[in-house]
Motif scaffolding. Structure first.
Motif, PDB file in Angstrom:
ATOM      1  N   MET A 198     -50.251-136.005 -94.725  1.00 36.32           N
ATOM      2  CA  MET A 198     -51.090-134.984 -95.350  1.00 36.32           C
ATOM      3  C   MET A 198     -50.915-133.663 -94.607  1.00 36.32           C
ATOM      4  N   GLU A 199     -50.798-133.753 -93.286  1.00 41.02           N
ATOM      5  CA  GLU A 199     -50.558-132.585 -92.428  1.00 41.02           C
ATOM      6  C   GLU A 199     -49.571-132.995 -91.342  1.00 41.02           C
ATOM      7  N   ARG A 200     -48.863-132.004 -90.812  1.00 46.69           N
ATOM      8  CA  ARG A 200     -47.904-132.268 -89.742  1.00 46.69           C
ATOM      9  C   ARG A 200     -48.219-131.360 -88.559  1.00 46.69           C
ATOM     10  N   GLU A 201     -48.293-131.962 -87.380  1.00 48.90           N
ATOM     11  CA  GLU A 201     -48.567-131.218 -86.147  1.00 48.90           C
ATOM     12  C   GLU A 201     -47.612-130.033 -86.021  1.00 48.90           C
ATOM     13  N   GLY A 202     -48.173-128.853 -85.740  1.00 52.29           N
ATOM     14  CA  GLY A 202     -47.374-127.649 -85.531  1.00 52.29           C
ATOM     15  C   GLY A 202     -47.096-126.844 -86.791  1.00 52.29           C
ATOM     16  N   GLU A 203     -47.389-127.412 -87.960  1.00 56.48           N
ATOM     17  CA  GLU A 203     -47.186-126.685 -89.214  1.00 56.48           C
ATOM     18  C   GLU A 203     -48.524-126.142 -89.710  1.00 56.48           C
ATOM     19  N   GLN A 204     -48.464-125.141 -90.577  1.00 51.88           N
ATOM     20  CA  GLN A 204     -49.692-124.535 -91.084  1.00 51.88           C
ATOM     21  C   GLN A 204     -50.527-125.588 -91.800  1.00 51.88           C
ATOM     22  N   THR A 205     -51.791-125.623 -91.475  1.00 50.61           N
ATOM     23  CA  THR A 205     -52.717-126.574 -92.078  1.00 50.61           C
ATOM     24  C   THR A 205     -53.076-126.110 -93.475  1.00 50.61           C
ATOM     25  N   ARG A 206     -53.082-127.052 -94.401  1.00 52.52           N
ATOM     26  CA  ARG A 206     -53.352-126.689 -95.793  1.00 52.52           C
ATOM     27  C   ARG A 206     -54.559-127.391 -96.393  1.00 52.52           C
ATOM     28  N   TRP A 207     -54.827-128.643 -95.994  1.00 57.99           N
ATOM     29  CA  TRP A 207     -55.726-129.468 -96.788  1.00 57.99           C
ATOM     30  C   TRP A 207     -56.901-130.055 -96.007  1.00 57.99           C
ATOM     31  N   PHE A 208     -57.949-130.295 -96.767  1.00 60.74           N
ATOM     32  CA  PHE A 208     -59.120-131.028 -96.310  1.00 60.74           C
ATOM     33  C   PHE A 208     -59.522-131.882 -97.496  1.00 60.74           C
ATOM     34  N   GLY A 209     -60.066-133.067 -97.262  1.00 57.93           N
ATOM     35  CA  GLY A 209     -60.413-133.874 -98.420  1.00 57.93           C
ATOM     36  C   GLY A 209     -61.361-135.013 -98.126  1.00 57.93           C
ATOM     37  N   PHE A 210     -61.700-135.696 -99.203  1.00 58.02           N
ATOM     38  CA  PHE A 210     -62.568-136.869 -99.170  1.00 58.02           C
ATOM     39  C   PHE A 210     -61.713-138.079 -99.522  1.00 58.02           C
ATOM     40  N   VAL A 211     -61.726-139.098 -98.650  1.00 55.59           N
ATOM     41  CA  VAL A 211     -60.904-140.289 -98.859  1.00 55.59           C
ATOM     42  C   VAL A 211     -61.598-141.210 -99.863  1.00 55.59           C
ATOM     43  N   ALA A 212     -60.977-141.368-101.036  1.00 57.89           N
ATOM     44  CA  ALA A 212     -61.512-142.255-102.070  1.00 57.89           C
ATOM     45  C   ALA A 212     -61.024-143.690-101.872  1.00 57.89           C
ATOM     46  N   GLU A 213     -59.820-143.847-101.353  1.00 55.92           N
ATOM     47  CA  GLU A 213     -59.231-145.166-101.090  1.00 55.92           C
ATOM     48  C   GLU A 213     -58.306-145.056 -99.891  1.00 55.92           C
ATOM     49  N   GLY A 214     -58.244-146.114 -99.073  1.00 50.79           N
ATOM     50  CA  GLY A 214     -57.272-146.175 -97.997  1.00 50.79           C
ATOM     51  C   GLY A 214     -57.776-145.651 -96.667  1.00 50.79           C
ATOM     52  N   CYS A 215     -56.826-145.320 -95.793  1.00 50.57           N
ATOM     53  CA  CYS A 215     -57.177-144.764 -94.490  1.00 50.57           C
ATOM     54  C   CYS A 215     -56.007-143.958 -93.929  1.00 50.57           C
ATOM     55  N   PHE A 216     -56.342-143.071 -92.997  1.00 55.66           N
ATOM     56  CA  PHE A 216     -55.383-142.167 -92.373  1.00 55.66           C
ATOM     57  C   PHE A 216     -55.507-142.252 -90.864  1.00 55.66           C
ATOM     58  N   LYS A 217     -54.381-142.056 -90.189  1.00 56.84           N
ATOM     59  CA  LYS A 217     -54.404-141.952 -88.739  1.00 56.84           C
ATOM     60  C   LYS A 217     -54.038-140.520 -88.371  1.00 56.84           C
ATOM     61  N   TYR A 218     -54.597-140.054 -87.271  1.00 56.25           N
ATOM     62  CA  TYR A 218     -54.312-138.735 -86.718  1.00 56.25           C
ATOM     63  C   TYR A 218     -53.519-138.970 -85.438  1.00 56.25           C
ATOM     64  N   THR A 219     -52.385-138.317 -85.312  1.00 57.52           N
ATOM     65  CA  THR A 219     -51.558-138.524 -84.131  1.00 57.52           C
ATOM     66  C   THR A 219     -51.131-137.193 -83.518  1.00 57.52           C
ATOM     67  N   VAL A 220     -50.848-137.248 -82.236  1.00 58.49           N
ATOM     68  CA  VAL A 220     -50.259-136.118 -81.517  1.00 58.49           C
ATOM     69  C   VAL A 220     -49.082-136.664 -80.725  1.00 58.49           C
ATOM     70  N   LYS A 221     -48.106-135.789 -80.464  1.00 53.56           N
ATOM     71  CA  LYS A 221     -46.975-136.192 -79.630  1.00 53.56           C
ATOM     72  C   LYS A 221     -47.298-135.885 -78.182  1.00 53.56           C
ATOM     73  N   GLY A 222     -47.006-136.856 -77.317  1.00 56.14           N
ATOM     74  CA  GLY A 222     -47.208-136.656 -75.884  1.00 56.14           C
ATOM     75  C   GLY A 222     -46.299-135.558 -75.359  1.00 56.14           C
ATOM     76  N   ILE A 223     -46.829-134.734 -74.483  1.00 54.15           N
ATOM     77  CA  ILE A 223     -46.053-133.623 -73.931  1.00 54.15           C
ATOM     78  C   ILE A 223     -44.888-134.137 -73.106  1.00 54.15           C
ATOM     79  N   SER A 224     -45.127-135.102 -72.245  1.00 53.65           N
ATOM     80  CA  SER A 224     -44.063-135.567 -71.356  1.00 53.65           C
ATOM     81  C   SER A 224     -43.240-136.707 -71.947  1.00 53.65           C
ATOM     82  N   ASP A 225     -43.879-137.594 -72.734  1.00 52.62           N
ATOM     83  CA  ASP A 225     -43.137-138.755 -73.240  1.00 52.62           C
ATOM     84  C   ASP A 225     -42.665-138.604 -74.682  1.00 52.62           C
ATOM     85  N   GLY A 226     -43.199-137.625 -75.420  1.00 48.06           N
ATOM     86  CA  GLY A 226     -42.792-137.410 -76.809  1.00 48.06           C
ATOM     87  C   GLY A 226     -43.214-138.523 -77.754  1.00 48.06           C
TER      88      GLY A 226
END
Length: 190
Positions: free
Chosen positions: A34-62
């Motif tokens: 839905m969104e990608r780290e480092g790119e312009q944020t576009r969306w916000f929403g209400f989850v009707a079905e399913g689930c999402f994970k939020y992730t970040v890349k580690g600075i040292s380990d990637g």
């Protein structure tokens, strides 16, 4: 399934209604972002079905580190970045086929500018998100890995049936081996 996984889910019927009425219903397949780290944020929403994970890349380990989840009946998005139109601080990805009533940051800001009640809603959302983040931060300092796992099970009943253990381990900031040992100890009453 009507159950909300997170017992601390924010319940804002007016924001949910706005997303459903003014937004677009978008389907995501497992692994779609839905969104990608480092790119312009576009969306916000209400989850009707399913689930999402939020992730970040580690600075040292990637490596990808899970820092949040949004489940059915909850809101999804990088809220502060969406309002400001800045770059996303996190990647938001569907963990299973999911459906979201999605609105843009611009739509959200227009809603907030309509009247004093919606401005109060903006404050309520911010306060709720700050409270969730603060509680998670404090948990890293005041609890053991096992206690964090037990808290997660209380906060999100049913999460282990829907997410792989390596995703839960990442969220708890522990290794898969530690996660396995904790589950073993709980299973055998240690």
């Amino acid at each position: 399934m009507e159950q909300k996984f997170g017992v601390h889910s924010i319940d804002l019927p007016s924001l949910q209604a706005f997303c459903e009425q003014e937004g677009t219903c978008v389907s995501y397949q497992k692994g779609e972002q839905m969104e990608r780290e480092g790119e312009q944020t576009r969306w916000f929403g209400f989850v009707a079905e399913g689930c999402f994970k939020y992730t970040v890349k580690g600075i040292s380990d990637g490596k990808e580190h899970i820092n949040w989840f949004s489940f059915k009946g909850e809101f999804v998005g990088d809220y502060p970045a969406c309002l400001s139109g800045s770059r996303s601080q996190t990647t938001i990805e569907a963990m299973m086929p999911s459906r979201v009533y999605r609105i843009s940051g611009k739509q959200m800001m227009q809603m907030f500018r309509q009247e004093a009640e919606t401005l109060e809603l903006r404050s309520l959302i911010s306060e709720h998100l700050l409270g969730q983040a603060r509680e998670r931060y404090l948990d890293f300092h005041r609890t053991t890995p096992r206690e964090r796992y037990e808290l997660l099970l209380r906060r999100c009943p049913g999460i282990v049936e829907h997410l792989p253990l390596n995703a839960i381990a990442s969220f708890l900031n522990i290794s898969a081996k530690t996660m396995s040992m904790i589950r073993h100890d709980i299973t055998f009453g240690r």
